[in-house]
Design a protein around this motif. Structure first.
Motif, PDB file in Angstrom:
ATOM      1  N   CYS A 217     -12.414   8.478   1.331  1.00  0.00           N
ATOM      2  CA  CYS A 217     -13.198   8.257   2.530  1.00  0.00           C
ATOM      3  C   CYS A 217     -12.268   8.455   3.720  1.00  0.00           C
ATOM      4  CB  CYS A 217     -13.765   6.836   2.514  1.00  0.00           C
ATOM      5  SG  CYS A 217     -14.816   6.425   3.902  1.00  0.00           S
ATOM      6  N   ALA A 218     -12.791   8.969   4.820  1.00  0.00           N
ATOM      7  CA  ALA A 218     -11.938   9.233   5.980  1.00  0.00           C
ATOM      8  C   ALA A 218     -12.686   8.913   7.256  1.00  0.00           C
ATOM      9  CB  ALA A 218     -11.494  10.692   5.991  1.00  0.00           C
TER      10      ALA A 218
ATOM     11  N   THR B 291      -9.257   2.105  10.959  1.00  0.00           N
ATOM     12  CA  THR B 291      -8.784   1.959   9.586  1.00  0.00           C
ATOM     13  C   THR B 291      -9.957   2.126   8.640  1.00  0.00           C
ATOM     14  OG1 THR B 291      -9.139  -0.431   9.530  1.00  0.00           O
ATOM     15  CG2 THR B 291      -6.985   0.328  10.280  1.00  0.00           C
ATOM     16  N   VAL B 292      -9.648   2.461   7.420  1.00  0.00           N
ATOM     17  CA  VAL B 292     -10.671   2.640   6.405  1.00  0.00           C
ATOM     18  C   VAL B 292     -10.164   2.065   5.099  1.00  0.00           C
ATOM     19  CG1 VAL B 292      -9.868   4.988   5.904  1.00  0.00           C
ATOM     20  CG2 VAL B 292     -12.173   4.313   5.287  1.00  0.00           C
ATOM     21  N   SER B 293     -11.021   1.373   4.370  1.00  0.00           N
ATOM     22  CA  SER B 293     -10.615   0.777   3.105  1.00  0.00           C
ATOM     23  C   SER B 293     -11.597   1.142   2.004  1.00  0.00           C
ATOM     24  CB  SER B 293     -10.508  -0.748   3.232  1.00  0.00           C
ATOM     25  OG  SER B 293     -11.772  -1.307   3.486  1.00  0.00           O
ATOM     26  N   GLN B 294     -11.047   1.381   0.838  1.00  0.00           N
ATOM     27  CA  GLN B 294     -11.845   1.660  -0.357  1.00  0.00           C
ATOM     28  C   GLN B 294     -11.483   0.590  -1.377  1.00  0.00           C
ATOM     29  OE1 GLN B 294     -10.804   6.247   0.136  1.00  0.00           O
ATOM     30  NE2 GLN B 294     -12.287   5.941  -1.505  1.00  0.00           N
ATOM     31  N   SER B 295     -12.445  -0.261  -1.673  1.00  0.00           N
ATOM     32  CA  SER B 295     -12.139  -1.457  -2.450  1.00  0.00           C
ATOM     33  C   SER B 295     -11.875  -1.187  -3.930  1.00  0.00           C
ATOM     34  CB  SER B 295     -13.269  -2.474  -2.306  1.00  0.00           C
ATOM     35  OG  SER B 295     -14.509  -1.882  -2.652  1.00  0.00           O
ATOM     36  N   ASP B 296     -12.414  -0.097  -4.452  1.00  0.00           N
ATOM     37  CA  ASP B 296     -12.230   0.202  -5.872  1.00  0.00           C
ATOM     38  C   ASP B 296     -11.186   1.295  -6.066  1.00  0.00           C
ATOM     39  OD1 ASP B 296     -15.750  -0.106  -6.021  1.00  0.00           O
ATOM     40  OD2 ASP B 296     -14.287  -1.570  -6.765  1.00  0.00           O
ATOM     41  N   ALA B 297     -10.121   0.950  -6.768  1.00  0.00           N
ATOM     42  CA  ALA B 297      -9.098   1.957  -7.024  1.00  0.00           C
ATOM     43  C   ALA B 297      -9.519   2.910  -8.131  1.00  0.00           C
ATOM     44  CB  ALA B 297      -7.781   1.287  -7.391  1.00  0.00           C
ATOM     45  N   HIS B 298     -10.289   2.373  -9.109  1.00  0.00           N
ATOM     46  CA  HIS B 298     -10.663   3.188 -10.259  1.00  0.00           C
ATOM     47  C   HIS B 298     -12.060   2.787 -10.728  1.00  0.00           C
ATOM     48  CE1 HIS B 298      -8.778   5.398 -13.931  1.00  0.00           C
ATOM     49  NE2 HIS B 298     -10.017   5.755 -13.731  1.00  0.00           N
TER      50      HIS B 298
ATOM     51  N   GLY C 214      -8.306   5.950  -1.600  1.00  0.00           N
ATOM     52  CA  GLY C 214      -8.883   6.767  -2.654  1.00  0.00           C
ATOM     53  C   GLY C 214      -9.439   5.950  -3.813  1.00  0.00           C
ATOM     54  N   THR C 215     -10.474   6.481  -4.429  1.00  0.00           N
ATOM     55  CA  THR C 215     -11.053   5.909  -5.639  1.00  0.00           C
ATOM     56  C   THR C 215     -11.042   6.978  -6.721  1.00  0.00           C
ATOM     57  OG1 THR C 215     -12.520   4.397  -4.439  1.00  0.00           O
ATOM     58  CG2 THR C 215     -13.102   4.912  -6.717  1.00  0.00           C
ATOM     59  N   THR C 216     -10.398   6.672  -7.823  1.00  0.00           N
ATOM     60  CA  THR C 216     -10.365   7.602  -8.953  1.00  0.00           C
ATOM     61  C   THR C 216     -11.598   7.392  -9.815  1.00  0.00           C
ATOM     62  OG1 THR C 216      -7.957   7.605  -8.985  1.00  0.00           O
ATOM     63  CG2 THR C 216      -9.085   8.369 -10.964  1.00  0.00           C
ATOM     64  N   VAL C 217     -12.372   8.431  -9.991  1.00  0.00           N
ATOM     65  CA  VAL C 217     -13.572   8.369 -10.829  1.00  0.00           C
ATOM     66  C   VAL C 217     -13.296   9.089 -12.137  1.00  0.00           C
ATOM     67  CG1 VAL C 217     -15.984   9.052 -11.052  1.00  0.00           C
ATOM     68  CG2 VAL C 217     -15.116   8.208  -8.858  1.00  0.00           C
TER      69      VAL C 217
ATOM     70  N   ILE D 198       2.155  10.790  -1.733  1.00  0.00           N
ATOM     71  CA  ILE D 198       3.134  10.438  -2.757  1.00  0.00           C
ATOM     72  C   ILE D 198       2.366  10.138  -4.021  1.00  0.00           C
ATOM     73  CG2 ILE D 198       4.945   8.838  -3.448  1.00  0.00           C
ATOM     74  CD1 ILE D 198       5.673   8.551  -0.532  1.00  0.00           C
ATOM     75  N   LEU D 199       2.554  10.947  -4.989  1.00  0.00           N
ATOM     76  CA  LEU D 199       1.970  10.926  -6.319  1.00  0.00           C
ATOM     77  C   LEU D 199       0.694  10.107  -6.460  1.00  0.00           C
ATOM     78  CD1 LEU D 199       5.083  11.044  -8.620  1.00  0.00           C
ATOM     79  CD2 LEU D 199       3.422  12.808  -8.110  1.00  0.00           C
ATOM     80  N   GLY D 200      -0.416  10.739  -6.172  1.00  0.00           N
ATOM     81  CA  GLY D 200      -1.713  10.155  -6.422  1.00  0.00           C
ATOM     82  C   GLY D 200      -2.090   9.017  -5.496  1.00  0.00           C
ATOM     83  N   GLN D 201      -1.273   8.782  -4.497  1.00  0.00           N
ATOM     84  CA  GLN D 201      -1.570   7.682  -3.589  1.00  0.00           C
ATOM     85  C   GLN D 201      -2.237   8.219  -2.322  1.00  0.00           C
ATOM     86  OE1 GLN D 201       1.954   5.327  -2.999  1.00  0.00           O
ATOM     87  NE2 GLN D 201       2.348   5.165  -5.178  1.00  0.00           N
ATOM     88  N   GLN D 202      -2.209   7.412  -1.318  1.00  0.00           N
ATOM     89  CA  GLN D 202      -2.948   7.696  -0.098  1.00  0.00           C
ATOM     90  C   GLN D 202      -2.477   8.965   0.584  1.00  0.00           C
ATOM     91  OE1 GLN D 202      -3.177   4.244   2.262  1.00  0.00           O
ATOM     92  NE2 GLN D 202      -4.384   5.158   3.892  1.00  0.00           N
ATOM     93  N   MET D 203      -3.411   9.659   1.170  1.00  0.00           N
ATOM     94  CA  MET D 203      -3.105  10.801   2.009  1.00  0.00           C
ATOM     95  C   MET D 203      -2.687  10.274   3.373  1.00  0.00           C
ATOM     96  SD  MET D 203      -3.601  13.783   0.595  1.00  0.00           S
ATOM     97  CE  MET D 203      -4.124  14.954   1.823  1.00  0.00           C
ATOM     98  N   GLU D 204      -1.441  10.515   3.739  1.00  0.00           N
ATOM     99  CA  GLU D 204      -0.920   9.978   4.995  1.00  0.00           C
ATOM    100  C   GLU D 204      -0.830  11.086   6.039  1.00  0.00           C
ATOM    101  OE1 GLU D 204      -0.192   6.799   5.408  1.00  0.00           O
ATOM    102  OE2 GLU D 204       0.632   5.945   3.579  1.00  0.00           O
TER     103      GLU D 204
END
Lengths: 116, 114
Positions: free
Chosen positions: B91-92, B3-10, B107-110, A38-44
């Motif tokens: 990351c996956a 589970t996987v977490s990416q702490s930086d959104a941007h 996801g992290t936007t660069v 959903i628009l630029g969010q997580q790949m589910e």
């Protein structure tokens, strides 16, 4: 490199209608996937499919969803009926079956589904 | 469940700078980890993966990542970014037993500035 093709790139339909999203996976690949973004969010993760069967599905893969790949044709995701919350970009992916688990997924460019 | 977490959104960097994108995972069993890149309006493309062996993995376009079991991490690094590296990086993680589903982080936007 190997390419996964998704047709169409954008589809607009009215809520309650049926929609079929088509995916042409890499030719010698055996494992297929659908993801929802959903628009630029997580790949589910939605579902994966091998040897004519659904292997795994997530809670997002509602009863209204179904997948199939008739011999030699597209790997399809069908939604019937559609709901507003189904609006998203749907990505198809495929991977070869090498017997291991550390496989690379090859993604298509996505189909943007808009439900009105 | 993994589970996987990416702490930086941007993350915003200048061209030529180095960048590190953080990824942490949680899972009780053995897993494999990977990084994918998504340019605007495109599908995901594979960058690199770790399954076993050398914890430092070299990927395409100068990217590398280091697996750390003690930190439950798999951070991605590049020594000198180019404007074309502007994208979203995912990351996956996938369990090595049971299902094959690849579970992605947020996801992290660069953004690379000239």
């Amino acid at each position: 490199g190997p390419k996964v093709l998704q047709i169409p790139s954008h589809q607009i339909i009215d809520m309650g209608q049926m929609v079929t999203l088509n995916c042409d996976p890499v030719s010698n690949h055996l494992y297929f996937y659908w993801y929802k973004q959903i628009l630029g969010q997580q790949m589910e993760f939605l579902v994966n499919f091998y040897n004519g069967k659904v292997m795994e599905k997530s809670k997002l893969f509602k009863d209204q969803f179904s997948v199939e790949r008739p011999d030699g044709s597209y790997f399809t995701l069908k939604i019937q009926p559609t709901a507003l919350e189904d609006s998203a970009v749907y990505f198809c992916a495929s991977s070869p079956w090498g017997g291991g688990r550390a496989e690379t997924l090859y993604f298509g460019s996505g189909t943007r589904l808009t439900v009105l | 469940t993994q589970t996987v977490s990416q702490s930086d959104a941007h993350v915003t960097v200048f061209e030529g700078d180095s960048v590190e994108l953080r990824c942490n995972y949680s899972y009780g069993g053995s897993i494999y980890l990977s990084w994918y890149i998504q340019h605007h309006g495109r599908g995901l493309q594979f960058l690199l993966k770790y399954y076993s062996g050398n914890p430092v993995v070299q990927g395409v376009n100068g990217f590398k990542a280091e697996f750390s079991k003690s930190d439950s991490s798999f951070h991605l690094r590049k020594a000198s970014v180019h404007w074309s590296d502007s994208a979203v990086y995912f990351c996956a993680v996938s369990a090595t037993q049971g299902g094959r589903a690849l579970i992605f982080g947020t996801g992290t936007t660069v953004s690379v500035s000239p």
